[in-house]
Design an enzyme around this catalytic site. Structure first.
Site, short mmCIF file in Angstrom:
data_model
loop_
_atom_site.label_atom_id
_atom_site.label_comp_id
_atom_site.label_asym_id
_atom_site.label_seq_id
_atom_site.Cartn_x
_atom_site.Cartn_y
_atom_site.Cartn_z
N GLU A 47 14.67 38.63 -47.13
CA GLU A 47 15.72 39.00 -46.18
C GLU A 47 16.58 37.79 -45.85
O GLU A 47 16.18 36.64 -46.02
CB GLU A 47 15.10 39.55 -44.91
N SER A 132 11.67 48.41 -32.21
CA SER A 132 12.46 47.95 -33.36
C SER A 132 12.56 49.03 -34.45
O SER A 132 11.61 49.76 -34.71
CB SER A 132 11.82 46.69 -33.95
N LYS A 151 5.96 39.68 -34.57
CA LYS A 151 6.46 38.56 -33.78
C LYS A 151 5.73 38.50 -32.44
O LYS A 151 5.59 39.50 -31.74
CB LYS A 151 7.97 38.70 -33.57
#
Length: 593
Positions: A47, A132, A151
């Site tokens: 990414e 998310s 995270k």
């Protein structure tokens, strides 16, 4: 992360003439990536989030350039949007551009995807409902994501709870301890763990081969020598979260703000840990991609043959559905509606295609393919293809077209009366060699062809034996055999008469013998003995002795909680070894020419 672009990108890469691959297309595939995929070499998608807003400049650029994907034998494909076009694989100049851009987007694809840490349920997410999109994409996109877990600024427990409802989660390493981005431990565990690139590749291959529209998460702990002190970073995260809230930072700006503040509060220790885990994830992801590439090469060259080369024969292919059956049985003689009834509930795997697969698997080696269109060569070389009625009409038409062209026998198991019509909606049914309907399904087949059918399905044995030959006769203009399952009444096999039974082997020459229908009574099983009716009708193959083997296997299925009894063997159901005294005389009914 737009992981769902993966399949589309592959279509672009494999077709140089596609309009999507032209210079003016929205998709620009880097020559190195295109060449690698065309040559079946390992490719790792990276990414561009780290470049655009994961780290400050110039650390973002140096980190990406230092990723050691190539050193591990894979080709890196950093993916991003530049000037309105999606680039799969970036040059040095394009990486520089993204690193300094303030408005860059992120996008990705390809089966193995490497990132730092995925997003998840934000803290206080149960109130703010801030979740998310990473989790949604993982739940609907077949891709393997390699990350350092979730995270640590997020609610890891709720994120895992969200994921495990539909996404395979495994820790890469010697334990199931789920990592928390900067820290090797989060206090939570993964359902599974894999300890090597090969194990991970096997998991990825087996998961994606199921054809499920969901991905899997491989959580890689940060190297022990680079793991920051968990409590120090946790304190910094709490401080950063509080500051973000007080300053009104919301939405997509929260993550980069918190990461920046954590870097400042930890005096760069979190940034060092971040870079270390990115390098490690890239290394692990590359090794998994290499192992997966070898896995695919083995599959492509050997077609996953399950026996020594010297023993290979033409394989049987089953294409159909799989279900999970829940079986409830009351312990009282009569169930009272609207009240609680005592009983027992058990779970087993079912589905007609799966039952047939499992049944044959006790005697033969064979395949079960999911993505049928990718296996035309295997379909064309099969000795028998079995279709169940759960698959789409388009798939049935496709298989029948190949089978007719290559003279491959096809057996159609209708599944239920509503689905029995599928091959008969077109000329596909003329490519069938066998079918095994019950009487209601046989009526549906005739009705679909515009042929007369009884207004009510016959019940008595006399009426059934008189009805089936008339309904089967039109089908036998093209089919070799029609096997009609009759539940407690047994089975009736219709086709060309051959030595007191029905000839089933497909013949190229014109039929010579008379057509007949032979009735084989079922073996007695009481309602009290019956445990599971699933799979009992998915067992009829071959002639006289094999029909009787099918009847014994069906009886065995009724007595077992499993659709296919795990103890089933050829010896256990051999009709001449221990069951000869059970047989009633079969009845032959001749058909009119």
């Amino acid at each position: 992360k737009m992981w769902r672009l993966s399949a589309f990108l592959r279509r672009c890469i494999t077709s140089s003439s596609s309009r999507h691959c032209k210079k003016d297309s929205l998709f620009i595939i880097h020559p190195d990536v295109k060449e690698a995929l065309a040559g079946h070499r390992p490719v790792v998608a990276l990414e561009s989030t780290i470049i655009t807003h994961g780290m400050p400049y110039p650390h973002n650029l140096s980190t990406v350039k230092e990723v050691i994907v190539r050193a591990e034998g894979a080709v890196p494909a950093t993916i991003g949007i530049l000037e309105g076009r999606i680039h799969v694989g970036l040059s040095s100049d394009e990486l520089d551009f993204l690193a300094q851009s303030k408005t860059a987007l992120k996008v990705a694809g390809i089966p193995v995807f490497v990132t730092g840490g995925i997003g998840g349920v934000h803290r206080d997410g149960e109130n703010a409902l801030d979740v998310s999109a990473d989790l949604t994409e993982l739940g609907r996109t077949p891709i393997a994501v390699v990350s350092a877990g979730v995270k640590s600024i997020l609610d890891i427990g709720r994120t895992l709870e969200f994921l495990v409802s539909g996404v395979c989660v495994a820790t890469y390493g010697d334990s199931k301890s789920f990592p928390a981005f900067f820290s090797r431990q989060s206090g939570f565990t993964s359902p599974y763990h894999v300890s090597s690139p090969q194990e991970a590749a096997d998991l990825v291959a087996s998961t994606l081969s199921l054809g499920l529209q969901s991905g899997l998460l491989l959580a890689v702990p940060i190297p022990e020598e680079h793991a920051a002190t968990g409590q120090q970073i946790e304190d910094a995260i709490q401080t950063a979260v509080t500051e973000a809230s007080s300053k009104g930072v919301t939405g997509r700006d929260v993550t980069p703000f918190i990461l920046q503040r954590v870097t400042e509060l930890t005096e760069g220790k979190s940034l060092q840990a971040n870079r270390a885990l990115i390098h490690n994830n890239a290394k692990v992801g590359s090794r998994i991609a290499c192992a997966l590439s070898k896995h695919k090469k083995v599959k492509a060259t050997s077609e996953v043959i399950l026996r020594p080369k010297s023993q290979r024969t033409r394989e049987q292919i089953v294409i159909g559905g799989i279900n999970v059956d829940f079986i409830a049985k009351g312990t009282t003689q009569k169930l009272v509606f609207g009240e609680i009834n005592s009983g027992s509930v058990c779970q087993s795997f079912g589905g007609v295609g799966r039952n047939i697969f499992d049944n044959i698997n006790h005697f033969l080696f064979f395949y079960l393919y999911v993505q049928v269109s990718q296996f035309e060569d295997q379909l064309a070389s099969a000795s028998l293809v079995v279709l169940d009625g759960d698959i789409p009409v388009s798939t049935i038409d496709y298989v029948c077209c190949i089978a007719k062209k290559r003279a491959v026998p096809v057996w159609f198991e209708p599944t239920d009366a509503d689905k029995a019509c599928k091959p008969f909606l077109s000329e596909s049914w003329k490519a069938l060699s066998y079918t095994s309907p019950n009487l209601a399904e046989l009526c549906t087949m005739n009705h679909t062809l515009g042929l007369p059918t009884p207004t009510e399905v016959p019940i008595s044995l006399e009426d059934v034996l008189g009805c089936i030959p008339a309904l089967s006769r039109p089908l036998l203009e093209h089919l070799h055999c029609v096997v009609v399952t009759l539940g407690a009444l047994g089975v009736m096999v219709c086709g060309e008469h051959d030595a007191d039974t029905v000839h089933l082997q497909p013949q190229k020459q014109k039929r010579k013998g008379r057509l007949c229908a032979i009735h084989y009574p079922a073996l007695a099983v009481s309602a009290k003995e019956t445990v599971n009716v699933s799979g009992a009708g998915d067992r009829y193959v071959n002639k006289n002795s094999c029909v009787r083997m099918g009847l014994i296997a069906a009886r065995t299925s009724l007595l077992s909680p499993h659709p296919i009894d795990p103890s089933l063997t050829a010896d256990a159901i051999h009709p001449e070894k221990s069951h000869s005294q059970l047989w009633s005389k079969s009845t032959c009914v001749w058909m009119e020419d």
